[in-house]
Design a protein around this motif. Structure first.
Motif, mmCIF file in Angstrom:
data_model
loop_
_atom_site.group_PDB
_atom_site.id
_atom_site.type_symbol
_atom_site.label_atom_id
_atom_site.label_comp_id
_atom_site.label_asym_id
_atom_site.label_seq_id
_atom_site.Cartn_x
_atom_site.Cartn_y
_atom_site.Cartn_z
ATOM 1 N N MET A 1 43.399 10.154 -36.304
ATOM 2 C CA MET A 1 44.192 10.687 -37.400
ATOM 3 C C MET A 1 44.315 9.671 -38.513
ATOM 4 O O MET A 1 44.124 8.478 -38.311
ATOM 5 C CB MET A 1 45.587 11.088 -36.921
ATOM 6 N N GLY A 2 44.608 10.169 -39.699
ATOM 7 C CA GLY A 2 44.840 9.297 -40.834
ATOM 8 C C GLY A 2 44.682 10.063 -42.126
ATOM 9 O O GLY A 2 44.383 11.262 -42.137
ATOM 10 N N ALA A 3 44.919 9.334 -43.205
ATOM 11 C CA ALA A 3 44.768 9.919 -44.527
ATOM 12 C C ALA A 3 43.292 10.047 -44.864
ATOM 13 O O ALA A 3 42.457 9.272 -44.384
ATOM 14 C CB ALA A 3 45.464 9.051 -45.569
ATOM 15 N N HIS A 4 42.979 11.042 -45.674
ATOM 16 C CA HIS A 4 41.609 11.235 -46.153
ATOM 17 C C HIS A 4 41.082 9.892 -46.657
ATOM 18 O O HIS A 4 41.714 9.253 -47.487
ATOM 19 C CB HIS A 4 41.611 12.267 -47.286
ATOM 20 N N PHE B 1 42.870 14.728 -36.981
ATOM 21 C CA PHE B 1 44.047 15.190 -37.711
ATOM 22 C C PHE B 1 44.016 14.491 -39.064
ATOM 23 O O PHE B 1 44.355 13.326 -39.172
ATOM 24 C CB PHE B 1 45.301 14.860 -36.909
ATOM 25 N N GLU B 2 43.544 15.214 -40.065
ATOM 26 C CA GLU B 2 43.374 14.648 -41.416
ATOM 27 C C GLU B 2 44.551 15.015 -42.299
ATOM 28 O O GLU B 2 44.859 16.188 -42.497
ATOM 29 C CB GLU B 2 42.087 15.169 -42.049
ATOM 30 N N LEU B 3 45.204 13.994 -42.843
ATOM 31 C CA LEU B 3 46.277 14.190 -43.802
ATOM 32 C C LEU B 3 45.664 14.031 -45.193
ATOM 33 O O LEU B 3 45.142 12.958 -45.519
ATOM 34 C CB LEU B 3 47.382 13.150 -43.599
ATOM 35 N N ARG B 4 45.671 15.109 -45.977
ATOM 36 C CA ARG B 4 44.994 15.082 -47.279
ATOM 37 C C ARG B 4 45.992 15.137 -48.431
ATOM 38 O O ARG B 4 46.510 16.205 -48.747
ATOM 39 C CB ARG B 4 44.008 16.232 -47.399
ATOM 40 N N PRO B 5 46.243 13.990 -49.070
ATOM 41 C CA PRO B 5 47.113 13.979 -50.248
ATOM 42 C C PRO B 5 46.499 14.800 -51.384
ATOM 43 O O PRO B 5 45.288 15.050 -51.393
ATOM 44 C CB PRO B 5 47.192 12.501 -50.631
ATOM 45 N N PRO B 6 47.327 15.210 -52.347
ATOM 46 C CA PRO B 6 46.863 16.110 -53.408
ATOM 47 C C PRO B 6 45.631 15.628 -54.176
ATOM 48 O O PRO B 6 44.793 16.432 -54.553
ATOM 49 C CB PRO B 6 48.063 16.225 -54.345
ATOM 50 N N ALA B 7 45.510 14.335 -54.381
ATOM 51 C CA ALA B 7 44.391 13.819 -55.178
ATOM 52 C C ALA B 7 43.081 13.783 -54.401
ATOM 53 O O ALA B 7 42.042 13.469 -54.965
ATOM 54 C CB ALA B 7 44.721 12.417 -55.697
ATOM 55 N N PHE B 8 43.119 14.104 -53.105
ATOM 56 C CA PHE B 8 41.931 13.964 -52.271
ATOM 57 C C PHE B 8 41.632 15.253 -51.517
ATOM 58 O O PHE B 8 41.525 15.262 -50.299
ATOM 59 C CB PHE B 8 42.100 12.792 -51.300
ATOM 60 N N PRO C 1 54.316 12.035 -47.170
ATOM 61 C CA PRO C 1 54.804 13.063 -46.242
ATOM 62 C C PRO C 1 55.943 12.512 -45.383
ATOM 63 O O PRO C 1 55.939 11.329 -45.038
ATOM 64 C CB PRO C 1 53.577 13.396 -45.400
ATOM 65 N N PRO C 2 56.907 13.346 -45.034
ATOM 66 C CA PRO C 2 58.014 12.886 -44.197
ATOM 67 C C PRO C 2 57.504 12.448 -42.813
ATOM 68 O O PRO C 2 56.807 13.215 -42.144
ATOM 69 C CB PRO C 2 58.920 14.110 -44.066
ATOM 70 N N PRO C 3 57.823 11.223 -42.398
ATOM 71 C CA PRO C 3 57.358 10.745 -41.097
ATOM 72 C C PRO C 3 57.742 11.663 -39.938
ATOM 73 O O PRO C 3 56.952 11.847 -39.010
ATOM 74 C CB PRO C 3 58.020 9.370 -40.955
ATOM 75 N N ASP C 4 58.936 12.292 -39.989
ATOM 76 C CA ASP C 4 59.335 13.175 -38.902
ATOM 77 C C ASP C 4 58.454 14.424 -38.845
ATOM 78 O O ASP C 4 58.180 14.945 -37.762
ATOM 79 C CB ASP C 4 60.816 13.546 -38.985
ATOM 80 N N GLU C 5 57.958 14.888 -39.987
ATOM 81 C CA GLU C 5 57.054 16.033 -40.005
ATOM 82 C C GLU C 5 55.662 15.635 -39.485
ATOM 83 O O GLU C 5 55.007 16.403 -38.788
ATOM 84 C CB GLU C 5 56.955 16.639 -41.399
ATOM 85 N N VAL C 6 55.212 14.415 -39.830
ATOM 86 C CA VAL C 6 53.942 13.919 -39.299
ATOM 87 C C VAL C 6 54.039 13.859 -37.772
ATOM 88 O O VAL C 6 53.138 14.329 -37.060
ATOM 89 C CB VAL C 6 53.584 12.533 -39.877
ATOM 90 N N LEU C 7 55.145 13.306 -37.273
ATOM 91 C CA LEU C 7 55.343 13.203 -35.825
ATOM 92 C C LEU C 7 55.413 14.587 -35.182
ATOM 93 O O LEU C 7 54.823 14.816 -34.115
ATOM 94 C CB LEU C 7 56.607 12.408 -35.512
ATOM 95 N N ARG C 8 56.098 15.523 -35.802
ATOM 96 C CA ARG C 8 56.196 16.879 -35.251
ATOM 97 C C ARG C 8 54.816 17.506 -35.119
ATOM 98 O O ARG C 8 54.464 18.068 -34.083
ATOM 99 C CB ARG C 8 57.087 17.752 -36.134
ATOM 100 N N ARG C 9 54.012 17.392 -36.174
ATOM 101 C CA ARG C 9 52.667 17.976 -36.140
ATOM 102 C C ARG C 9 51.768 17.263 -35.128
ATOM 103 O O ARG C 9 50.979 17.904 -34.434
ATOM 104 C CB ARG C 9 52.049 17.949 -37.533
ATOM 105 N N LEU C 10 51.880 15.933 -35.056
ATOM 106 C CA LEU C 10 51.079 15.192 -34.082
ATOM 107 C C LEU C 10 51.483 15.573 -32.662
ATOM 108 O O LEU C 10 50.622 15.779 -31.801
ATOM 109 C CB LEU C 10 51.223 13.683 -34.297
ATOM 110 N N THR C 11 52.766 15.674 -32.402
ATOM 111 C CA THR C 11 53.247 16.042 -31.071
ATOM 112 C C THR C 11 52.727 17.420 -30.670
ATOM 113 O O THR C 11 52.317 17.634 -29.518
ATOM 114 C CB THR C 11 54.787 15.999 -31.025
ATOM 115 N N ALA C 12 52.720 18.365 -31.604
ATOM 116 C CA ALA C 12 52.176 19.701 -31.329
ATOM 117 C C ALA C 12 50.685 19.612 -31.005
ATOM 118 O O ALA C 12 50.195 20.287 -30.085
ATOM 119 C CB ALA C 12 52.421 20.632 -32.518
ATOM 120 N N LEU C 13 49.958 18.769 -31.737
ATOM 121 C CA LEU C 13 48.530 18.603 -31.486
ATOM 122 C C LEU C 13 48.294 17.956 -30.123
ATOM 123 O O LEU C 13 47.398 18.365 -29.373
ATOM 124 C CB LEU C 13 47.879 17.786 -32.604
ATOM 125 N N VAL C 14 49.081 16.945 -29.782
ATOM 126 C CA VAL C 14 48.958 16.308 -28.469
ATOM 127 C C VAL C 14 49.180 17.342 -27.369
ATOM 128 O O VAL C 14 48.432 17.380 -26.389
ATOM 129 C CB VAL C 14 49.937 15.113 -28.330
#
Length: 166
Positions: free
Chosen positions: A93-96, A113-120, A146-159
């Protein structure tokens, strides 16, 4: 003579040997000499990457976390160490950014798990995942913080998804 890999054996691809506690490789970036296309400025994909990593690190250290976090600071690793880290991961996982191209060295069935900021908003890693036999999970962000708690929530769901499909 070219250096092509031999064809895969007939039949379905081998089932990856996932760990009891799946390894999540967080591909990280350091501030570096700016790329010429950015007019001499350092461009971060995630402005709060350190905060996100710290939140994931705390979560992974908790009892019954369900995953192991691996620091993918590729700039301080040899190429062999980078490839080994990807091959041992269940999720990368990581940013684009270029570090996610390492998905090409991962085992079949690896999840990205790709996190894509608006510019990318480019489709590179969707294609790389497809070529590598990986499963791509795209999160187009509306912000570079992005809110760290939302990143963790999405990662936990993926795990959880990875653990149930092993």
């Amino acid at each position: 003579m070219c250096c092509l890999l031999p064809p895969p054996p007939p039949g379905p691809p081998p089932t990856p040997q996932w760990q009891a506690s799946p390894r999540v490789l967080f591909v990280r970036r350091v501030h570096y000499l700016a790329h010429p296309r950015h007019d001499g400025n350092i461009v971060r994909r995630l402005d709060n990457e350190d905060t996100i990593y710290a939140a994931l690190e705390r979560a992974a250290a908790a009892p019954n976390a369900g995953f192991t976090l691996v620091n993918g600071m590729f700039s301080s690793m040899s190429m062999a160490e980078q490839v080994a880290a990807v091959q041992d991961a269940c999720i990368i996982m990581g940013a684009h950014g270029a570090g996610l191209s390492h998905v090409l060295f991962g085992p079949p069935g690896l999840h990205m798990f790709e996190l894509r900021p608006p510019a990318f908003m480019r489709p590179h890693f969707i294609a790389y995942s497809h070529w590598a036999g990986a499963v791509h999970h795209d999160w187009p962000l509306g912000t570079s913080t992005p809110p760290p708690d939302e990143v963790l929530r999405r990662l936990t769901a993926l795990v959880s998804e990875v653990r149930t499909t092993k």
